[in-house]
Design a protein around this motif. Structure first.
Motif, PDB file in Angstrom:
ATOM      1  N   ASP A 118      17.762  16.196 -16.038  1.00 58.93           N
ATOM      2  CA  ASP A 118      19.040  16.190 -15.315  1.00 58.93           C
ATOM      3  C   ASP A 118      18.764  16.288 -13.814  1.00 58.93           C
ATOM      4  O   ASP A 118      17.784  16.904 -13.391  1.00 58.93           O
ATOM      5  CB  ASP A 118      19.910  17.373 -15.739  1.00 58.93           C
ATOM      6  N   VAL A 119      19.671  15.714 -13.023  1.00 58.47           N
ATOM      7  CA  VAL A 119      19.517  15.720 -11.566  1.00 58.47           C
ATOM      8  C   VAL A 119      20.796  16.248 -10.926  1.00 58.47           C
ATOM      9  O   VAL A 119      21.907  15.849 -11.296  1.00 58.47           O
ATOM     10  CB  VAL A 119      19.221  14.305 -11.024  1.00 58.47           C
ATOM     11  N   VAL A 120      20.613  17.150  -9.962  1.00 57.23           N
ATOM     12  CA  VAL A 120      21.716  17.615  -9.123  1.00 57.23           C
ATOM     13  C   VAL A 120      21.436  17.141  -7.710  1.00 57.23           C
ATOM     14  O   VAL A 120      20.427  17.527  -7.099  1.00 57.23           O
ATOM     15  CB  VAL A 120      21.852  19.146  -9.156  1.00 57.23           C
ATOM     16  N   LEU A 121      22.313  16.295  -7.195  1.00 54.42           N
ATOM     17  CA  LEU A 121      22.103  15.681  -5.882  1.00 54.42           C
ATOM     18  C   LEU A 121      22.931  16.421  -4.841  1.00 54.42           C
ATOM     19  O   LEU A 121      24.077  16.098  -4.575  1.00 54.42           O
ATOM     20  CB  LEU A 121      22.475  14.206  -5.939  1.00 54.42           C
ATOM     21  N   LEU A 122      22.294  17.443  -4.248  1.00 50.43           N
ATOM     22  CA  LEU A 122      22.920  18.253  -3.202  1.00 50.43           C
ATOM     23  C   LEU A 122      22.529  17.796  -1.812  1.00 50.43           C
ATOM     24  O   LEU A 122      23.237  18.045  -0.848  1.00 50.43           O
ATOM     25  CB  LEU A 122      22.475  19.714  -3.363  1.00 50.43           C
ATOM     26  N   ALA A 123      21.379  17.178  -1.696  1.00 52.38           N
ATOM     27  CA  ALA A 123      20.757  16.927  -0.396  1.00 52.38           C
ATOM     28  C   ALA A 123      21.553  15.938   0.440  1.00 52.38           C
ATOM     29  O   ALA A 123      22.376  15.174  -0.048  1.00 52.38           O
ATOM     30  CB  ALA A 123      19.331  16.425  -0.584  1.00 52.38           C
ATOM     31  N   GLY A 124      21.252  15.977   1.713  1.00 50.17           N
ATOM     32  CA  GLY A 124      21.873  15.095   2.672  1.00 50.17           C
ATOM     33  C   GLY A 124      22.038  15.827   3.982  1.00 50.17           C
ATOM     34  O   GLY A 124      21.712  17.010   4.102  1.00 50.17           O
ATOM     35  N   LEU A 125      22.503  15.105   4.967  1.00 52.07           N
ATOM     36  CA  LEU A 125      22.865  15.736   6.232  1.00 52.07           C
ATOM     37  C   LEU A 125      24.271  16.286   6.034  1.00 52.07           C
ATOM     38  O   LEU A 125      25.236  15.529   5.939  1.00 52.07           O
ATOM     39  CB  LEU A 125      22.822  14.701   7.362  1.00 52.07           C
ATOM     40  N   ASN A 142      22.325   9.839   4.359  1.00 52.28           N
ATOM     41  CA  ASN A 142      23.554   9.975   3.573  1.00 52.28           C
ATOM     42  C   ASN A 142      24.061   8.662   2.990  1.00 52.28           C
ATOM     43  O   ASN A 142      24.834   8.686   2.021  1.00 52.28           O
ATOM     44  CB  ASN A 142      24.656  10.607   4.419  1.00 52.28           C
ATOM     45  N   ASP A 143      23.670   7.558   3.564  1.00 54.77           N
ATOM     46  CA  ASP A 143      24.099   6.264   3.041  1.00 54.77           C
ATOM     47  C   ASP A 143      22.960   5.567   2.298  1.00 54.77           C
ATOM     48  O   ASP A 143      22.997   5.412   1.082  1.00 54.77           O
ATOM     49  CB  ASP A 143      24.629   5.385   4.174  1.00 54.77           C
ATOM     50  N   VAL A 144      21.931   5.187   3.034  1.00 53.58           N
ATOM     51  CA  VAL A 144      20.838   4.421   2.439  1.00 53.58           C
ATOM     52  C   VAL A 144      20.021   5.270   1.468  1.00 53.58           C
ATOM     53  O   VAL A 144      19.756   4.877   0.330  1.00 53.58           O
ATOM     54  CB  VAL A 144      19.921   3.834   3.541  1.00 53.58           C
ATOM     55  N   GLY A 145      19.604   6.447   1.920  1.00 57.84           N
ATOM     56  CA  GLY A 145      18.742   7.294   1.100  1.00 57.84           C
ATOM     57  C   GLY A 145      19.393   7.743  -0.189  1.00 57.84           C
ATOM     58  O   GLY A 145      18.782   7.670  -1.269  1.00 57.84           O
ATOM     59  N   ILE A 146      20.632   8.218  -0.110  1.00 58.51           N
ATOM     60  CA  ILE A 146      21.333   8.688  -1.302  1.00 58.51           C
ATOM     61  C   ILE A 146      21.530   7.559  -2.297  1.00 58.51           C
ATOM     62  O   ILE A 146      21.310   7.723  -3.509  1.00 58.51           O
ATOM     63  CB  ILE A 146      22.696   9.316  -0.931  1.00 58.51           C
TER      64      ILE A 146
END
Length: 378
Positions: A118-125, A142-146
Protein backbone atom coordinates in the motif's frame (compact mmCIF):
# COMPACT_ATOMS: atom_id res chain seq x y z
CA UNK A 1 -9.46 -30.52 8.29
CA UNK A 2 -8.24 -26.95 7.83
CA UNK A 3 -4.97 -26.63 5.95
CA UNK A 4 -2.09 -25.66 8.21
CA UNK A 5 -3.75 -26.83 11.44
CA UNK A 6 -2.04 -29.64 13.31
CA UNK A 7 -3.93 -32.21 15.33
CA UNK A 8 -2.46 -30.63 18.45
CA UNK A 9 -4.63 -27.57 17.86
CA UNK A 10 -7.64 -29.67 18.85
CA UNK A 11 -6.03 -31.66 21.67
CA UNK A 12 -7.59 -29.42 24.31
CA UNK A 13 -11.14 -29.86 23.05
CA UNK A 14 -12.08 -32.27 25.86
CA UNK A 15 -10.78 -29.83 28.49
CA UNK A 16 -12.53 -26.96 26.71
CA UNK A 17 -15.80 -28.87 26.61
CA UNK A 18 -15.53 -29.81 30.28
CA UNK A 19 -14.74 -26.26 31.38
CA UNK A 20 -17.51 -24.64 29.33
CA UNK A 21 -19.94 -27.54 29.89
CA UNK A 22 -20.51 -27.96 26.17
CA UNK A 23 -20.13 -30.94 23.86
CA UNK A 24 -16.89 -31.70 22.01
CA UNK A 25 -18.37 -30.66 18.64
CA UNK A 26 -19.29 -27.20 19.95
CA UNK A 27 -15.88 -26.90 21.59
CA UNK A 28 -14.16 -27.64 18.29
CA UNK A 29 -16.32 -25.02 16.56
CA UNK A 30 -15.27 -22.48 19.19
CA UNK A 31 -11.61 -23.31 18.60
CA UNK A 32 -11.96 -23.00 14.84
CA UNK A 33 -13.76 -19.66 15.24
CA UNK A 34 -10.98 -18.46 17.54
CA UNK A 35 -8.36 -19.59 15.02
CA UNK A 36 -10.08 -17.75 12.17
CA UNK A 37 -10.28 -14.59 14.27
CA UNK A 38 -6.57 -14.87 15.11
CA UNK A 39 -5.77 -15.49 11.45
CA UNK A 40 -7.73 -12.42 10.35
CA UNK A 41 -6.04 -10.25 12.95
CA UNK A 42 -2.64 -11.61 11.94
CA UNK A 43 -3.37 -10.93 8.28
CA UNK A 44 -3.90 -7.22 8.98
CA UNK A 45 -0.33 -6.82 10.25
CA UNK A 46 1.08 -8.10 6.98
CA UNK A 47 0.57 -4.79 5.20
CA UNK A 48 3.78 -3.19 4.04
CA UNK A 49 3.08 0.50 3.65
CA UNK A 50 5.20 3.08 1.85
CA UNK A 51 4.70 6.61 3.16
CA UNK A 52 5.95 9.08 0.57
CA UNK A 53 6.79 12.06 2.76
CA UNK A 54 7.05 9.99 5.91
CA UNK A 55 9.30 12.42 7.80
CA UNK A 56 6.88 15.33 7.64
CA UNK A 57 4.41 16.85 10.08
CA UNK A 58 1.70 14.29 9.39
CA UNK A 59 3.97 11.53 8.07
CA UNK A 60 5.79 11.03 11.37
CA UNK A 61 2.55 10.76 13.34
CA UNK A 62 1.15 8.39 10.72
CA UNK A 63 4.32 6.29 11.04
CA UNK A 64 3.80 5.96 14.78
CA UNK A 65 0.16 4.96 14.34
CA UNK A 66 0.84 2.34 11.66
CA UNK A 67 3.76 0.79 13.54
CA UNK A 68 1.67 0.58 16.69
CA UNK A 69 -1.07 -1.09 14.65
CA UNK A 70 1.41 -3.80 13.62
CA UNK A 71 2.13 -2.72 10.05
CA UNK A 72 5.49 -2.58 8.31
CA UNK A 73 6.33 1.02 7.38
CA UNK A 74 8.87 2.30 4.89
CA UNK A 75 9.28 6.06 4.76
CA UNK A 76 10.84 7.90 1.86
CA UNK A 77 11.59 11.59 2.33
CA UNK A 78 13.94 14.23 0.92
CA UNK A 79 14.14 16.19 4.21
CA UNK A 80 13.56 19.50 2.43
CA UNK A 81 13.31 21.39 5.71
CA UNK A 82 16.33 19.86 7.49
CA UNK A 83 13.86 17.58 9.28
CA UNK A 84 15.99 14.43 9.06
CA UNK A 85 16.07 14.16 12.86
CA UNK A 86 12.33 13.54 12.89
CA UNK A 87 12.72 9.87 11.98
CA UNK A 88 15.00 9.15 14.97
CA UNK A 89 12.20 7.86 17.25
CA UNK A 90 11.44 5.11 14.73
CA UNK A 91 14.92 3.99 13.66
CA UNK A 92 15.61 0.59 15.12
CA UNK A 93 11.94 -0.22 15.62
CA UNK A 94 10.88 -3.55 14.23
CA UNK A 95 9.09 -3.12 10.93
CA UNK A 96 10.43 0.35 10.09
CA UNK A 97 12.70 1.54 7.31
CA UNK A 98 13.71 5.07 6.38
CA UNK A 99 14.93 5.99 2.90
CA UNK A 100 16.36 9.27 1.70
CA UNK A 101 15.08 10.04 -1.76
CA UNK A 102 13.15 12.20 -4.18
CA UNK A 103 9.73 11.08 -5.39
CA UNK A 104 10.65 12.64 -8.73
CA UNK A 105 13.42 10.06 -9.21
CA UNK A 106 11.84 7.00 -10.82
CA UNK A 107 14.76 4.70 -9.96
CA UNK A 108 14.63 5.69 -6.30
CA UNK A 109 10.86 5.20 -6.22
CA UNK A 110 11.20 1.81 -7.87
CA UNK A 111 13.46 0.70 -5.00
CA UNK A 112 11.13 2.23 -2.42
CA UNK A 113 8.15 0.35 -3.86
CA UNK A 114 9.82 -3.05 -3.71
CA UNK A 115 7.71 -5.43 -1.63
CA UNK A 116 5.12 -2.78 -0.75
CA UNK A 117 1.39 -3.53 -0.51
CA UNK A 118 0.00 0.00 0.00
CA UNK A 119 1.12 3.58 -0.67
CA UNK A 120 0.27 6.79 1.16
CA UNK A 121 1.17 9.82 -0.94
CA UNK A 122 1.72 12.68 1.50
CA UNK A 123 4.78 14.26 -0.07
CA UNK A 124 4.95 17.44 -2.03
CA UNK A 125 5.59 21.10 -1.56
CA UNK A 126 2.92 21.65 1.08
CA UNK A 127 1.11 24.92 1.67
CA UNK A 128 0.13 28.09 -0.14
CA UNK A 129 3.08 30.32 0.88
CA UNK A 130 5.86 27.88 -0.05
CA UNK A 131 4.39 27.06 -3.46
CA UNK A 132 3.96 30.75 -4.21
CA UNK A 133 7.57 31.40 -3.20
CA UNK A 134 8.96 28.52 -5.30
CA UNK A 135 6.60 28.12 -8.28
CA UNK A 136 9.06 26.22 -10.50
CA UNK A 137 9.92 23.72 -7.77
CA UNK A 138 6.22 23.44 -7.01
CA UNK A 139 5.52 22.46 -10.61
CA UNK A 140 8.41 19.97 -10.64
CA UNK A 141 7.26 18.21 -7.48
CA UNK A 142 3.52 18.78 -7.13
CA UNK A 143 2.58 18.39 -10.78
CA UNK A 144 5.17 16.39 -12.71
CA UNK A 145 6.67 14.40 -9.84
CA UNK A 146 3.39 13.38 -8.21
CA UNK A 147 1.88 12.32 -11.52
CA UNK A 148 4.95 10.28 -12.49
CA UNK A 149 4.88 8.66 -9.06
CA UNK A 150 1.27 7.62 -9.57
CA UNK A 151 2.13 6.23 -13.01
CA UNK A 152 4.70 3.91 -11.43
CA UNK A 153 2.17 2.20 -9.18
CA UNK A 154 0.12 0.24 -11.68
CA UNK A 155 1.13 -3.36 -12.26
CA UNK A 156 2.83 -3.79 -8.89
CA UNK A 157 -0.04 -5.68 -7.28
CA UNK A 158 -0.75 -2.96 -4.70
CA UNK A 159 -3.86 -2.92 -2.56
CA UNK A 160 -4.44 0.78 -1.89
CA UNK A 161 -3.18 4.23 -2.78
CA UNK A 162 -4.19 7.03 -0.45
CA UNK A 163 -3.63 10.41 -2.06
CA UNK A 164 -3.70 13.26 0.42
CA UNK A 165 -5.38 16.34 -1.01
CA UNK A 166 -6.72 19.42 0.78
CA UNK A 167 -9.93 21.21 1.71
CA UNK A 168 -8.21 24.33 0.39
CA UNK A 169 -9.58 23.15 -2.96
CA UNK A 170 -12.88 24.79 -1.99
CA UNK A 171 -11.24 28.20 -1.93
CA UNK A 172 -13.74 30.92 -1.14
CA UNK A 173 -17.34 30.13 -0.15
CA UNK A 174 -19.80 32.89 0.57
CA UNK A 175 -22.31 32.59 3.38
CA UNK A 176 -22.82 29.59 5.64
CA UNK A 177 -22.79 26.86 3.01
CA UNK A 178 -21.09 23.60 3.94
CA UNK A 179 -18.90 22.12 1.22
CA UNK A 180 -19.40 18.41 0.66
CA UNK A 181 -17.28 16.39 -1.76
CA UNK A 182 -19.44 17.41 -4.75
CA UNK A 183 -19.21 21.12 -4.00
CA UNK A 184 -17.63 23.28 -6.70
CA UNK A 185 -13.85 23.45 -6.39
CA UNK A 186 -12.35 26.94 -6.53
CA UNK A 187 -8.62 26.55 -5.83
CA UNK A 188 -6.93 29.90 -5.27
CA UNK A 189 -3.29 28.90 -4.87
CA UNK A 190 -0.73 26.91 -6.83
CA UNK A 191 -0.83 24.35 -4.03
CA UNK A 192 -4.58 23.76 -4.27
CA UNK A 193 -4.60 23.90 -8.09
CA UNK A 194 -2.01 21.11 -8.17
CA UNK A 195 -4.09 19.04 -5.76
CA UNK A 196 -7.23 19.48 -7.86
CA UNK A 197 -5.34 18.53 -11.02
CA UNK A 198 -4.00 15.36 -9.38
CA UNK A 199 -7.45 14.43 -8.11
CA UNK A 200 -8.80 14.71 -11.64
CA UNK A 201 -5.90 12.69 -13.01
CA UNK A 202 -6.55 9.84 -10.57
CA UNK A 203 -10.28 9.79 -11.36
CA UNK A 204 -9.52 9.63 -15.10
CA UNK A 205 -7.63 6.37 -14.48
CA UNK A 206 -10.77 4.54 -13.41
CA UNK A 207 -10.98 1.20 -15.18
CA UNK A 208 -7.26 1.03 -15.91
CA UNK A 209 -5.73 0.43 -12.47
CA UNK A 210 -5.07 -2.81 -10.60
CA UNK A 211 -5.16 -1.12 -7.18
CA UNK A 212 -7.68 0.92 -5.17
CA UNK A 213 -7.08 4.70 -5.08
CA UNK A 214 -8.73 6.98 -2.52
CA UNK A 215 -8.50 10.76 -2.19
CA UNK A 216 -8.61 12.38 1.25
CA UNK A 217 -9.14 16.13 1.34
CA UNK A 218 -7.45 17.06 4.59
CA UNK A 219 -8.62 19.84 6.83
CA UNK A 220 -5.89 22.12 8.23
CA UNK A 221 -3.76 20.06 10.59
CA UNK A 222 -3.05 20.75 14.24
CA UNK A 223 -1.49 18.83 17.13
CA UNK A 224 2.01 17.87 18.23
CA UNK A 225 4.40 15.98 15.97
CA UNK A 226 8.09 15.12 15.95
CA UNK A 227 8.27 17.36 12.88
CA UNK A 228 6.34 20.19 14.51
CA UNK A 229 5.03 23.05 12.38
CA UNK A 230 4.29 26.51 13.76
CA UNK A 231 3.17 27.98 10.44
CA UNK A 232 -0.33 26.50 10.73
CA UNK A 233 -3.15 28.47 12.35
CA UNK A 234 -3.86 26.66 15.63
CA UNK A 235 -0.23 26.09 16.59
CA UNK A 236 0.96 29.45 15.27
CA UNK A 237 -1.61 31.44 17.24
CA UNK A 238 -1.02 29.40 20.39
CA UNK A 239 2.74 29.72 20.19
CA UNK A 240 2.77 33.47 19.65
CA UNK A 241 0.48 34.12 22.57
CA UNK A 242 2.23 31.58 24.81
CA UNK A 243 5.48 33.51 24.25
CA UNK A 244 3.82 36.74 25.29
CA UNK A 245 3.86 38.27 21.84
CA UNK A 246 1.13 40.43 20.37
CA UNK A 247 -0.83 38.46 17.77
CA UNK A 248 -2.11 40.14 14.61
CA UNK A 249 -5.03 38.22 13.11
CA UNK A 250 -6.24 39.00 9.60
CA UNK A 251 -9.85 38.38 8.56
CA UNK A 252 -10.92 37.02 11.92
CA UNK A 253 -14.33 35.80 10.77
CA UNK A 254 -13.12 33.53 7.96
CA UNK A 255 -13.85 29.83 8.41
CA UNK A 256 -11.62 26.77 8.07
CA UNK A 257 -11.92 23.11 9.10
CA UNK A 258 -9.22 21.64 11.34
CA UNK A 259 -8.16 18.12 12.23
CA UNK A 260 -5.62 16.64 14.65
CA UNK A 261 -2.66 14.82 13.11
CA UNK A 262 -3.43 11.71 15.17
CA UNK A 263 -6.93 11.60 13.73
CA UNK A 264 -5.45 11.82 10.24
CA UNK A 265 -3.28 8.81 11.05
CA UNK A 266 -6.27 6.84 12.26
CA UNK A 267 -8.33 7.74 9.19
CA UNK A 268 -5.61 6.69 6.76
CA UNK A 269 -5.37 3.33 8.53
CA UNK A 270 -9.15 2.93 8.24
CA UNK A 271 -8.95 3.56 4.48
CA UNK A 272 -6.09 1.08 4.07
CA UNK A 273 -8.19 -1.59 5.81
CA UNK A 274 -11.43 -0.77 4.00
CA UNK A 275 -12.87 -3.01 1.26
CA UNK A 276 -12.44 -1.68 -2.25
CA UNK A 277 -16.18 -1.24 -2.79
CA UNK A 278 -16.24 1.41 -0.06
CA UNK A 279 -13.22 3.49 -1.04
CA UNK A 280 -12.25 2.84 -4.67
CA UNK A 281 -12.06 6.13 -6.59
CA UNK A 282 -13.81 7.88 -3.73
CA UNK A 283 -13.11 11.37 -2.40
CA UNK A 284 -13.59 12.02 1.31
CA UNK A 285 -13.38 15.27 3.22
CA UNK A 286 -11.11 14.38 6.13
CA UNK A 287 -12.08 15.87 9.47
CA UNK A 288 -15.22 16.61 11.45
CA UNK A 289 -17.73 19.45 11.49
CA UNK A 290 -17.10 19.96 15.20
CA UNK A 291 -13.71 21.42 14.22
CA UNK A 292 -15.00 24.03 11.76
CA UNK A 293 -13.76 27.29 13.32
CA UNK A 294 -13.24 30.93 12.52
CA UNK A 295 -9.86 32.42 13.35
CA UNK A 296 -11.51 34.46 16.07
CA UNK A 297 -13.06 31.30 17.51
CA UNK A 298 -9.58 29.80 17.85
CA UNK A 299 -8.23 32.94 19.49
CA UNK A 300 -11.07 32.94 22.02
CA UNK A 301 -10.19 29.38 23.09
CA UNK A 302 -6.56 30.40 23.62
CA UNK A 303 -7.61 33.47 25.59
CA UNK A 304 -9.51 31.25 28.00
CA UNK A 305 -6.10 29.87 29.00
CA UNK A 306 -4.13 33.11 28.51
CA UNK A 307 -6.57 35.89 29.46
CA UNK A 308 -3.89 38.60 29.45
CA UNK A 309 -2.65 37.86 25.93
CA UNK A 310 -2.80 40.70 23.40
CA UNK A 311 -4.59 40.25 20.09
CA UNK A 312 -5.24 42.73 17.31
CA UNK A 313 -7.61 42.13 14.39
CA UNK A 314 -7.28 43.50 10.89
CA UNK A 315 -9.22 43.03 7.65
CA UNK A 316 -8.12 42.37 4.08
CA UNK A 317 -5.22 39.98 4.57
CA UNK A 318 -3.40 38.27 1.70
CA UNK A 319 -5.25 34.97 2.19
CA UNK A 320 -8.95 35.28 1.27
CA UNK A 321 -9.86 31.61 1.76
CA UNK A 322 -13.11 30.97 3.59
CA UNK A 323 -14.83 27.58 3.74
CA UNK A 324 -16.84 25.44 6.13
CA UNK A 325 -16.82 21.76 5.27
CA UNK A 326 -19.34 18.91 5.48
CA UNK A 327 -17.79 15.67 6.77
CA UNK A 328 -20.94 13.56 6.59
CA UNK A 329 -19.61 11.16 3.94
CA UNK A 330 -16.54 10.00 5.86
CA UNK A 331 -18.69 9.52 8.96
CA UNK A 332 -21.37 7.55 7.12
CA UNK A 333 -19.18 5.31 4.96
CA UNK A 334 -16.07 4.88 7.10
CA UNK A 335 -17.58 5.54 10.53
CA UNK A 336 -14.89 8.15 11.16
CA UNK A 337 -15.26 11.03 13.58
CA UNK A 338 -12.40 13.02 15.13
CA UNK A 339 -11.37 12.13 18.66
CA UNK A 340 -9.44 15.35 19.18
CA UNK A 341 -10.88 18.86 19.15
CA UNK A 342 -9.18 22.21 18.57
CA UNK A 343 -9.05 22.94 22.34
CA UNK A 344 -7.10 19.68 22.76
CA UNK A 345 -4.48 20.83 20.29
CA UNK A 346 -4.18 24.23 21.94
CA UNK A 347 -3.70 22.59 25.33
CA UNK A 348 -0.96 20.31 23.93
CA UNK A 349 1.04 23.24 22.61
CA UNK A 350 0.61 25.29 25.79
CA UNK A 351 1.84 22.39 27.93
CA UNK A 352 4.80 21.88 25.61
CA UNK A 353 5.84 25.52 25.96
CA UNK A 354 5.33 25.49 29.72
CA UNK A 355 7.78 22.59 29.85
CA UNK A 356 10.36 24.26 27.56
CA UNK A 357 9.93 21.69 24.78
CA UNK A 358 10.28 24.33 22.06
CA UNK A 359 12.80 26.77 23.51
CA UNK A 360 14.88 26.83 20.31
CA UNK A 361 12.18 27.32 17.69
CA UNK A 362 13.31 30.84 16.83
CA UNK A 363 16.85 29.58 16.20
CA UNK A 364 15.61 27.00 13.67
CA UNK A 365 12.50 28.50 12.10
CA UNK A 366 12.69 26.41 8.94
CA UNK A 367 12.75 23.16 10.89
CA UNK A 368 9.42 24.19 12.44
CA UNK A 369 7.71 25.55 9.35
CA UNK A 370 7.66 25.38 5.56
CA UNK A 371 9.46 28.65 4.88
CA UNK A 372 12.66 27.98 2.92
CA UNK A 373 13.95 24.99 1.02
CA UNK A 374 17.01 23.85 -0.86
CA UNK A 375 15.71 21.53 -3.57
CA UNK A 376 18.57 19.57 -5.14
CA UNK A 377 19.02 20.28 -8.83
CA UNK A 378 20.44 17.74 -11.24
Amino acid sequence: MMVGLSESFFETEILTASFLKIDKYTAKKCQITFFIKCFNEFSTIMKKILIVGGAGYIGTVLTEHLLNAGHFVRSIDLFLYQNNHCVLPYLGRKGYESMYGDLCDTEVMQKALNGITDVVLLAGLVGDPITKKYPEVSHTINDVGIRNCIDQLNGLGLDHLVFVSTCSNYGLIEGDQLADEDFELKPLSLYAKSKVATEHYIMELKGSLDYTPTVLRFATAFGLSTRMRFDLTVSEFTRELALGRKLLVYDANTWRPYCHVRDFGRLIDIVLQAPAEKVAFQVFNAGGEVNNYTKQGIVEIILEQLPNAQVKYKDHGVDPRNYKVDFGKVKKILNFEPKYMVPDGIKEVLIAFENHTFDHVDEQPNVYGNYELLYPTK
